[in-house]
Motif scaffolding. Sequence first.
Motif, PDB file in Angstrom:
ATOM      1  N   VAL A  44      10.976 -16.194  -2.563  1.00 43.87           N
ATOM      2  CA  VAL A  44      11.350 -16.594  -1.728  1.00 43.87           C
ATOM      3  C   VAL A  44      11.016 -17.816  -0.789  1.00 43.87           C
ATOM      4  O   VAL A  44      11.736 -18.473  -0.278  1.00 43.87           O
ATOM      5  CB  VAL A  44      11.153 -15.187  -0.882  1.00 43.87           C
ATOM      6  CG1 VAL A  44      11.739 -15.782   0.876  1.00 43.87           C
ATOM      7  CG2 VAL A  44      12.321 -13.473  -0.605  1.00 43.87           C
ATOM      8  N   GLU A  45       9.937 -17.355  -0.870  1.00 49.35           N
ATOM      9  CA  GLU A  45       8.690 -18.853  -0.350  1.00 49.35           C
ATOM     10  C   GLU A  45       8.990 -20.454  -1.114  1.00 49.35           C
ATOM     11  O   GLU A  45       9.345 -21.165  -0.110  1.00 49.35           O
ATOM     12  CB  GLU A  45       7.404 -17.774   0.143  1.00 49.35           C
ATOM     13  CG  GLU A  45       7.217 -17.062   1.391  1.00 49.35           C
ATOM     14  CD  GLU A  45       5.460 -16.271   0.476  1.00 49.35           C
ATOM     15  OE1 GLU A  45       5.025 -17.620  -0.124  1.00 49.35           O
ATOM     16  OE2 GLU A  45       5.184 -16.029   2.184  1.00 49.35           O
ATOM     17  N   LEU A  46       9.175 -20.120  -1.784  1.00 48.01           N
ATOM     18  CA  LEU A  46       9.260 -20.889  -3.235  1.00 48.01           C
ATOM     19  C   LEU A  46      10.406 -21.706  -2.417  1.00 48.01           C
ATOM     20  O   LEU A  46      10.413 -23.087  -2.737  1.00 48.01           O
ATOM     21  CB  LEU A  46       9.037 -21.166  -4.269  1.00 48.01           C
ATOM     22  CG  LEU A  46       8.020 -20.665  -4.781  1.00 48.01           C
ATOM     23  CD1 LEU A  46       7.695 -20.410  -6.609  1.00 48.01           C
ATOM     24  CD2 LEU A  46       6.705 -21.974  -5.033  1.00 48.01           C
TER      25      LEU A  46
ATOM     26  N   GLY B  36      11.866 -21.356   0.083  1.00 44.62           N
ATOM     27  CA  GLY B  36      12.151 -22.425   1.518  1.00 44.62           C
ATOM     28  C   GLY B  36      12.726 -21.126   2.728  1.00 44.62           C
ATOM     29  O   GLY B  36      13.229 -21.851   3.478  1.00 44.62           O
ATOM     30  N   TYR B  37      13.554 -20.189   2.124  1.00 43.23           N
ATOM     31  CA  TYR B  37      13.989 -19.521   2.951  1.00 43.23           C
ATOM     32  C   TYR B  37      12.905 -18.730   4.330  1.00 43.23           C
ATOM     33  O   TYR B  37      12.888 -17.887   5.142  1.00 43.23           O
ATOM     34  CB  TYR B  37      14.860 -17.778   2.145  1.00 43.23           C
ATOM     35  CG  TYR B  37      16.007 -18.894   1.804  1.00 43.23           C
ATOM     36  CD1 TYR B  37      17.114 -19.098   2.053  1.00 43.23           C
ATOM     37  CD2 TYR B  37      15.948 -19.020  -0.093  1.00 43.23           C
ATOM     38  CE1 TYR B  37      18.085 -20.220   0.922  1.00 43.23           C
ATOM     39  CE2 TYR B  37      17.005 -18.993  -0.644  1.00 43.23           C
ATOM     40  CZ  TYR B  37      17.523 -19.806   0.384  1.00 43.23           C
ATOM     41  OH  TYR B  37      19.581 -20.031  -0.452  1.00 43.23           O
ATOM     42  N   GLY B  38      11.903 -18.364   3.475  1.00 44.09           N
ATOM     43  CA  GLY B  38      10.464 -17.587   4.214  1.00 44.09           C
ATOM     44  C   GLY B  38      10.732 -18.089   5.783  1.00 44.09           C
ATOM     45  O   GLY B  38       9.793 -17.680   6.520  1.00 44.09           O
TER      46      GLY B  38
ATOM     47  N   LYS C 203       8.261 -12.395  -3.290  1.00 36.41           N
ATOM     48  CA  LYS C 203       8.352 -12.759  -1.843  1.00 36.41           C
ATOM     49  C   LYS C 203       7.804 -14.643  -2.291  1.00 36.41           C
ATOM     50  O   LYS C 203       8.055 -15.389  -1.518  1.00 36.41           O
ATOM     51  CB  LYS C 203       6.845 -12.272  -1.118  1.00 36.41           C
ATOM     52  CG  LYS C 203       6.102 -12.264   0.426  1.00 36.41           C
ATOM     53  CD  LYS C 203       4.897 -12.013   0.740  1.00 36.41           C
ATOM     54  CE  LYS C 203       4.208 -12.574   2.025  1.00 36.41           C
ATOM     55  NZ  LYS C 203       3.291 -12.449   2.180  1.00 36.41           N
ATOM     56  N   GLN C 204       6.816 -14.542  -3.191  1.00 32.94           N
ATOM     57  CA  GLN C 204       6.265 -15.465  -3.585  1.00 32.94           C
ATOM     58  C   GLN C 204       8.027 -16.803  -4.058  1.00 32.94           C
ATOM     59  O   GLN C 204       8.172 -17.794  -4.085  1.00 32.94           O
ATOM     60  CB  GLN C 204       5.867 -15.798  -5.091  1.00 32.94           C
ATOM     61  CG  GLN C 204       4.685 -15.451  -4.588  1.00 32.94           C
ATOM     62  CD  GLN C 204       4.231 -14.029  -5.331  1.00 32.94           C
ATOM     63  OE1 GLN C 204       5.449 -13.192  -4.967  1.00 32.94           O
ATOM     64  NE2 GLN C 204       3.230 -13.389  -5.374  1.00 32.94           N
TER      65      GLN C 204
END
Length: 87
Positions: free
Chosen positions: A81-83, A85-87, A78-79
Amino acid sequence: MEKVYNHINKDFVQFEVVLISGDDDEQGFRDFYETQPWLSVKWDKAHLEEIFVHYDATSMPLLVLIDRKGEPKSKRLKQDVELKGYG
């Protein structure tokens, strides 16, 4: 997550997302699942709790990258993916 899935699987399928429900009842699971594009583990409270324990799920949503044998490869998905920029 759908953006990540589509981006990585653009040319050919490299991974699948499987929904493992944290819903308290089967109807709650059905209501949520019908809005999702993912595969899913059948709703069975006892079995789902075993899965949560196996993957040390302490919060929702939890994204765990696992290999074909079911062993975790990343618990920080999750982190990650968020880093990116996809989240």
